[in-house]
Design a protein around this motif. Sequence first.
Motif, PDB file in Angstrom:
ATOM      1  N   ASP A 267       6.285   1.007   5.544  1.00  0.00           N
ATOM      2  CA  ASP A 267       5.402   0.971   6.711  1.00  0.00           C
ATOM      3  C   ASP A 267       5.034  -0.484   6.989  1.00  0.00           C
ATOM      4  O   ASP A 267       4.457  -1.161   6.118  1.00  0.00           O
ATOM      5  N   SER A 268       5.369  -0.969   8.175  1.00  0.00           N
ATOM      6  CA  SER A 268       5.166  -2.379   8.494  1.00  0.00           C
ATOM      7  C   SER A 268       3.692  -2.749   8.543  1.00  0.00           C
ATOM      8  O   SER A 268       3.308  -3.861   8.179  1.00  0.00           O
ATOM      9  N   GLY A 269       2.857  -1.820   8.987  1.00  0.00           N
ATOM     10  CA  GLY A 269       1.423  -2.112   9.033  1.00  0.00           C
ATOM     11  C   GLY A 269       0.805  -2.219   7.654  1.00  0.00           C
ATOM     12  O   GLY A 269      -0.057  -3.085   7.409  1.00  0.00           O
ATOM     13  N   TRP A 270       1.228  -1.369   6.758  1.00  0.00           N
ATOM     14  CA  TRP A 270       0.739  -1.378   5.376  1.00  0.00           C
ATOM     15  C   TRP A 270       1.412  -2.493   4.580  1.00  0.00           C
ATOM     16  O   TRP A 270       0.847  -3.016   3.615  1.00  0.00           O
ATOM     17  N   GLY A 271       2.653  -2.828   4.969  1.00  0.00           N
ATOM     18  CA  GLY A 271       3.382  -3.889   4.306  1.00  0.00           C
ATOM     19  C   GLY A 271       4.111  -3.470   3.053  1.00  0.00           C
ATOM     20  O   GLY A 271       4.597  -4.318   2.299  1.00  0.00           O
ATOM     21  N   LYS A 272       4.244  -2.172   2.832  1.00  0.00           N
ATOM     22  CA  LYS A 272       4.924  -1.684   1.630  1.00  0.00           C
ATOM     23  C   LYS A 272       5.324  -0.235   1.835  1.00  0.00           C
ATOM     24  O   LYS A 272       4.956   0.403   2.836  1.00  0.00           O
ATOM     25  N   ALA A 273       6.063   0.294   0.878  1.00  0.00           N
ATOM     26  CA  ALA A 273       6.425   1.708   0.890  1.00  0.00           C
ATOM     27  C   ALA A 273       5.598   2.502  -0.105  1.00  0.00           C
ATOM     28  O   ALA A 273       5.235   3.650   0.157  1.00  0.00           O
ATOM     29  N   LEU A 274       5.308   1.895  -1.246  1.00  0.00           N
ATOM     30  CA  LEU A 274       4.510   2.573  -2.262  1.00  0.00           C
ATOM     31  C   LEU A 274       3.843   1.564  -3.167  1.00  0.00           C
ATOM     32  O   LEU A 274       4.267   0.405  -3.263  1.00  0.00           O
TER      33      LEU A 274
END
Length: 330
Positions: A312-319
């Motif tokens: 997720d680009s907004g979160w900046g990570k996947a997990l």
Amino acid sequence: MPERSAITQLTNWGVEATATPGTAVVSGKQMTALMVEMGPSITFDSFAPAGYKYDTIVTPGKDMVNARLTGRPTFTESVYPLSGVLGTAVITTPSGGTASRDWTFSPLSNAADVVNTFTVEVGSSVRAQKFSYGLVTGLTFTGDRDTVTLSGDMIGYAMSDGITITGTAAAVSLIPMLAKQFTIYSNATSGSLGSTALTRVLSWELAITNRFLPLWTVNQSQTSFVTHVEVKPTATLRLTVEADAGGMAYLADARAGTTRFIRVEAIGDIIEAGTIPYKSRFDLAAKVNAISDFKDDQGVYAVDFTFDVVHDSGWGKALQVVLTNTLTAL
């Protein structure tokens, strides 16, 4: 000579330097909630020329170890396989704590991760084997209200047989994750992660697999693979939910391609300061990628939603994974 009893086989791990994976170290940590089922994995090439019914040549090729991890997740031992499959953790002291530590695993979405490898021994005083470059290539956590299990896969350099097992290996403190300690949350944004609990999850499975492959080269001086390479992993979460209004809300998410931010969390006993507990927290961004047929589960009408873990680009990570315990290092 005494028989090699299956029930006496111990499992010891040693942490190799990240700069020199495969350089064997003393396996000074004994696992008591995690078992390694290992064996040599050797390829062979066979040849029979015309005129012969049976092979005249059988030659060995690739020589390595394939191993299976099985056991129960704990707030303590689990940092070892997680350090292999997700990368080295950032270890910090929680606010207000002195003896407690947060182990934060933040695998990268678009660059290589620095991972821990291990020297692993399996056996007893009767006979034992070991391998270095022990690399965890996948982990799966599965749970319901009765039990939580951990399984996974590991590869390693060619096995050494008939070794003397480390008799001074110290057992890692054993703080099991209990099935009743888990809650699963689902939210629409990363900022609200962990604020809305799902109340009708019947079972769950979080799998991170196919993380690495061994690299083989034509080089006489190499007795096994030379290094590992990252490949596109498979990262999924399956939730078996009651097919009520809450559970069926994921059908709309599936049709719209909506990203959900899901937390699988276990909260254990208090470590210190009255507010810092043992904790296991798996946070992930996910999209539905499969839906099962409806089924009976514990007498209720249920359905499986399987999610792909996505960047997720907004979160900046996947997990991201955080374990809180009292260990200061591997």
